[in-house]
Design a protein around this motif. Structure first.
Motif, PDB file in Angstrom:
ATOM      1  N   THR A 247       0.636  -1.178  -0.073  1.00 12.58           N
ATOM      2  CA  THR A 247      -0.118  -0.082  -0.017  1.00 12.58           C
ATOM      3  C   THR A 247       0.871   1.314   0.008  1.00 12.58           C
ATOM      4  OG1 THR A 247      -1.814  -1.153   1.155  1.00 12.58           O
ATOM      5  CG2 THR A 247      -1.499   1.361   1.201  1.00 12.58           C
ATOM      6  N   VAL A 248       1.710   1.439   0.876  1.00  6.23           N
ATOM      7  CA  VAL A 248       2.795   2.475   1.099  1.00  6.23           C
ATOM      8  C   VAL A 248       3.638   2.748  -0.236  1.00  6.23           C
ATOM      9  CG1 VAL A 248       4.570   3.731   2.482  1.00  6.23           C
ATOM     10  CG2 VAL A 248       2.534   2.461   3.623  1.00  6.23           C
TER      11      VAL A 248
ATOM     12  N   ILE B 285      -4.332   6.525  -6.985  1.00  7.55           N
ATOM     13  CA  ILE B 285      -3.275   5.696  -6.532  1.00  7.55           C
ATOM     14  C   ILE B 285      -3.464   4.338  -7.514  1.00  7.55           C
ATOM     15  CG2 ILE B 285      -2.425   4.464  -4.519  1.00  7.55           C
ATOM     16  CD1 ILE B 285      -3.390   6.828  -2.622  1.00  7.55           C
ATOM     17  N   GLY B 286      -2.590   4.064  -8.112  1.00  4.95           N
ATOM     18  CA  GLY B 286      -2.438   2.775  -8.914  1.00  4.95           C
ATOM     19  C   GLY B 286      -3.647   3.227  -9.967  1.00  4.95           C
TER      20      GLY B 286
ATOM     21  N   TRP C 218      -1.014   5.950   3.978  1.00  2.14           N
ATOM     22  CA  TRP C 218      -2.020   5.378   2.814  1.00  2.14           C
ATOM     23  C   TRP C 218      -2.375   6.283   1.817  1.00  2.14           C
ATOM     24  CZ3 TRP C 218      -4.849   3.037   7.295  1.00  2.14           C
ATOM     25  CH2 TRP C 218      -4.165   2.232   8.390  1.00  2.14           C
ATOM     26  N   LEU C 219      -1.996   7.513   2.206  1.00  2.00           N
ATOM     27  CA  LEU C 219      -2.851   8.360   1.153  1.00  2.00           C
ATOM     28  C   LEU C 219      -1.608   9.470   0.643  1.00  2.00           C
ATOM     29  CD1 LEU C 219      -5.613   8.940   3.495  1.00  2.00           C
ATOM     30  CD2 LEU C 219      -5.959   8.238   1.135  1.00  2.00           C
TER      31      LEU C 219
ATOM     32  N   SER D 285       2.814   6.393  -6.929  1.00  2.00           N
ATOM     33  CA  SER D 285       1.778   7.265  -7.589  1.00  2.00           C
ATOM     34  C   SER D 285       2.440   8.856  -7.179  1.00  2.00           C
ATOM     35  CB  SER D 285       0.427   7.185  -6.724  1.00  2.00           C
ATOM     36  OG  SER D 285      -0.033   5.740  -6.846  1.00  2.00           O
ATOM     37  N   VAL D 286       3.067   9.087  -6.035  1.00  2.00           N
ATOM     38  CA  VAL D 286       3.320  10.621  -5.783  1.00  2.00           C
ATOM     39  C   VAL D 286       4.600  10.508  -6.931  1.00  2.00           C
ATOM     40  CG1 VAL D 286       4.637  12.081  -4.512  1.00  2.00           C
ATOM     41  CG2 VAL D 286       2.885  10.729  -3.338  1.00  2.00           C
TER      42      VAL D 286
END
Length: 755
Positions: free
Chosen positions: A474-475, A721-722, A710-711, A481-482
């Motif tokens: 997740t992280v 994200i993804g 997670w965000l 994504s960032v």
């Protein structure tokens, strides 16, 4: 059955041939033609001829009153500070509409002993539909050109309700739905009042028919012979109107106190305003003969003063309509009574002033155009209009109103289209209007869908092995994504949820929507489990339900979701988002939640909540400034954690999610954005208020779980994200992304451990 057929058929009347509409006769020289009501429906015709060419004088005081009403509405909506209550102009129009429409029907009954229901509805169709349809269609097409795809689709949905004359129901539902709070104001929202009047036009003639039928039945049973038109049964009509008006006013007071937003849009809370106008129209001319010029002037001046005071004293914080609406409504009734006497009041000379009469002519079209003229540019710019921009928008509305009045309103009321549309043909305008709005909406819907599905961009992926502390990756995916956003990569094409369905991604609470007043438990998850979890909070807690549902099923927990929209978990007195009053329903919910937690004796209580959305009360004062809210919020969390610590084995604070300063859905569907354009840095105020909850929890010995990793990564939060959209608005998680965090959340809360 024979009695019903015998009584009702004569009342329906013969189809009327095209010709002048019935007049509202106040004296031998002051007459008002059928106006079709007031804005949103009622702009009195500016010409003095009917469809059949018969001359009609216009009652100047009503024209001027319409002009004043529409001007104060426009001024208030344009942001004129010293007219905060200008929106009461709509209430003025309601009274005028009730007065004129009822008066027309009364006179027809007095003349013929009946009235034509089809004729009445056909006149309403010619009066209302052409201009309303044109403005609706132009507004939808402009929204398509200027708004994001999501917002354009919302306008399409609004246009459907507007075309069905049910916009008041639609916007009342949205107004009490906190999940609509981040959406922009609809450019068609002002159609709510059009819907109220149209609903009145459907119900009131039917009630009048019932009165006429009952009166005729009673006359026949008493053996009275009908030698000619029976005339209007004034006592019966007055009795019905008094009952309906009184009931509506009582409900307006009660409903406004309980649900102010829903009450504002409700036909039931506004019916008394139209009913009072209909009652005033019942006053016979003989009762006004002794009024005299001085008396009429005093009445009219008092009424105008009441309307003026209402415009200045009433504000957006006033519980409205309720008691407050009586000020402009009764004031309007006084002006109408004063102008109906034999001696014209002095105020008529002012109200009948030429420019005011012209604005009165344009008032319906001006009402229709002014709101989209103000809202559409603000939506395009993404900010409130400045003073000069509002002035330009109002000037544009006046120009559009003049054109619409000349080339749409008048032809359909008095010109060639009016002469071609007899009673039955005019009724075709209703389906024709629906068809045109539907075609415009369908084209817009198709085009936005084509735009949203364009492209073939892949989802973001995270390479490399997973970390023991991040087994689901997740992280890692957040960080990837960032990085993709910083590289300004394209937005993935195949998103979950679908981009155009983003705002519908709201967690299901089943039968336990506590915002509606329900007070019972709805257990979910593993109902046979020997472990239980209670989730407490507001709509931000609700957004986590998809994750808790998965955790409860997999980990063997019975879950209870004690969440209520707008109701911050901390024990503070907040204001609902749509009013500046204490949210007593939230305070009562806090008490009920405390009792349920004590009775359930759960193994785990999870608290998560947004900061107060509309300030915090300290005594009778409401505060929004951070330095005033912070200590009150800290005390409220201290009290909450102290109570929960005594009632539950284990309490955890799930820190509130970061908040965006702009709507990601709007960003992603405007122009051709890349991932960087819509990623955000968390709002500072929200972060600081979130720190207060964390500090209070730690002081109470309560565990804290922070979902920020997670965000977000390095203070940047991607909205994709993804291939999953994370937020459905500025601060609520999508159900899809919340569900994807079940593993990470379950491990952080130790809910997936069987030991």
């Amino acid at each position: 059955m024979r009695y019903v057929v015998t009584l009702v058929l004569p009342l329906l009347g013969r189809p009327a041939a095209p010709g002048p509409e019935a007049g509202v006769w106040a004296s031998s020289h002051r007459v008002a033609r059928d106006p079709g009501g007031g804005p949103p429906v009622g702009s009195l015709p500016g010409d003095v001829t009917g469809a059949g060419g018969m001359a009609r004088a216009l009652r100047g005081d009503i024209q001027g009153l319409r002009a004043i009403a529409v001007l104060v509405v426009v001024a208030a909506h344009a942001g004129v500070a010293w007219l905060p209550g200008g929106f009461v102009g709509v209430d003025v129009f309601f009274v005028i509409s009730g007065y004129l429409i009822a008066g027309l029907l009364y006179r027809e009954v007095d003349r013929d002993g009946r009235f034509s229901l089809l004729g009445f509805w056909s006149r309403r169709a010619r009066r209302i539909l052409p201009a309303a349809t044109v403005v609706t269609a132009v507004t939808v097409l402009t929204a398509l050109s200027w708004f994001s795809l999501l917002d354009a689709r919302q306008v399409v949905a609004d246009s459907a309700w507007a075309a069905l004359f049910a916009a008041n129901i639609h916007f009342a539902r949205q107004g009490v739905d906190y999940f609509a709070s981040d959406l922009g104001v609809s450019p068609l929202q002002h159609y709510w009042s059009l819907a109220v009047e149209e609903q009145f036009y459907v119900v009131w003639p039917l009630l009048l028919l019932a009165c006429l039928g009952l009166a005729r039945l009673l006359r026949r049973r008493s053996g009275q012979q009908e030698s000619g038109p029976a005339g209007l049964p004034r006592r019966a009509v007055a009795a019905v109107l008094v009952a309906v008006t009184a009931a509506s006013f009582a409900w307006s007071v009660l409903h406004t106190a309980a649900e102010p937003t829903a009450a504002y849009f409700s036909t039931l809370t506004r019916a008394w305003e139209l009913g009072l106008g209909a009652l005033v129209a019942l006053v016979p001319a003989t009762a006004l003969r002794r009024l005299g010029r001085a008396g009429a002037t005093a009445l009219a001046a008092t009424g105008l003063a009441m309307i003026a005071v209402a415009c200045v004293v009433i504000t957006g914080a006033t519980a409205f309509p309720g008691y407050a609406a009586a000020l402009p409504v009764v004031g309007t009734a006084l002006v109408l009574v004063a102008g109906a006497g034999a001696a014209a009041p002095v105020t008529t000379a002012v109200l009948a002033w030429g420019p005011l009469r012209t604005i009165g002519d344009w008032s319906y079209s001006l009402y229709l155009w002014h709101w989209p003229a103000l809202v559409l540019p603000a939506g395009l710019l993404g900010r409130p209009l400045r003073a000069w921009e509002s002035a330009a928008a109002v000037a544009a509305a006046f120009a559009l109103a003049a054109v619409t009045y000349t080339f749409v309103e008048r032809p359909f009321r008095d010109g060639r289209p009016a002469r071609a549309l007899g009673v039955r043909r005019a009724l075709v305008l209703y389906p024709a209007s629906l068809a045109l709005v539907a075609a415009t909406g369908a084209g817009t819907w198709w085009w936005t869908g084509e735009r949203a599905e364009a492209g073939d961009n892949p989802a973001i992926t995270a390479d490399g092995a997973t970390h023991p502390d991040d087994p689901d990756g997740t992280v890692a995916l957040v960080r990837a994504s960032v990085d993709a956003a910083r590289e300004r990569r394209a937005v993935p094409s195949d998103l979950s949820p679908d981009l155009l369905d983003l705002r519908a991604s709201v967690a299901d609470v089943g039968e336990c929507d506590y915002a509606t007043g329900v007070r019972r438990l709805c257990p979910r998850g593993d109902l046979d489990a020997d472990r239980s979890v209670v989730l407490i909070g507001d709509s931000h807690a609700r957004a986590w339900i998809p994750a808790f549902d998965r955790i409860a099923e997999e980990g063997g927990w019975t879950a209870y979701y004690l969440v209520m929209s707008q109701c911050t978990a901390a024990h503070v007195v907040v204001a609902p988002i749509d009013a500046e009053r204490p949210f007593t329903e939230c305070t009562d919910f806090h008490d009920w939640v405390g009792e349920q937690v004590a009775d359930l004796d759960p193994d785990l209580v999870v608290v998560t909540s947004s900061p107060p959305v509309n300030g915090v009360f300290d005594g009778g004062e409401r505060y929004e400034a951070l330095d005033r809210v912070a200590p009150l919020l800290a005390d409220g969390y201290d009290d909450l954690f102290a109570d929960l610590g005594r009632a539950a084995d284990r309490v955890v604070l799930l820190r509130d999610v970061p908040k965006s300063s702009y709507d990601p859905g709007t960003c992603l569907t405007t122009g051709s954005p890349d991932l960087a354009d819509c990623s955000f840095v968390p709002v500072e105020r929200s972060r600081r208020l979130g720190d207060i909850a964390v500090t209070s929890a730690r002081l109470a010995g309560t565990e804290v779980v922070d979902p920020t990793p997670w965000l977000c990564y390095q203070d940047l939060c991607p909205v994709v994200i993804g291939g999953t959209l994370t937020y459905r608005d500025t601060d609520h998680l999508t159900t899809e992304y919340a569900a994807s965090l079940a593993g990470a959340l379950g491990r952080a809360l130790h809910m997936l451990d069987r030991s």
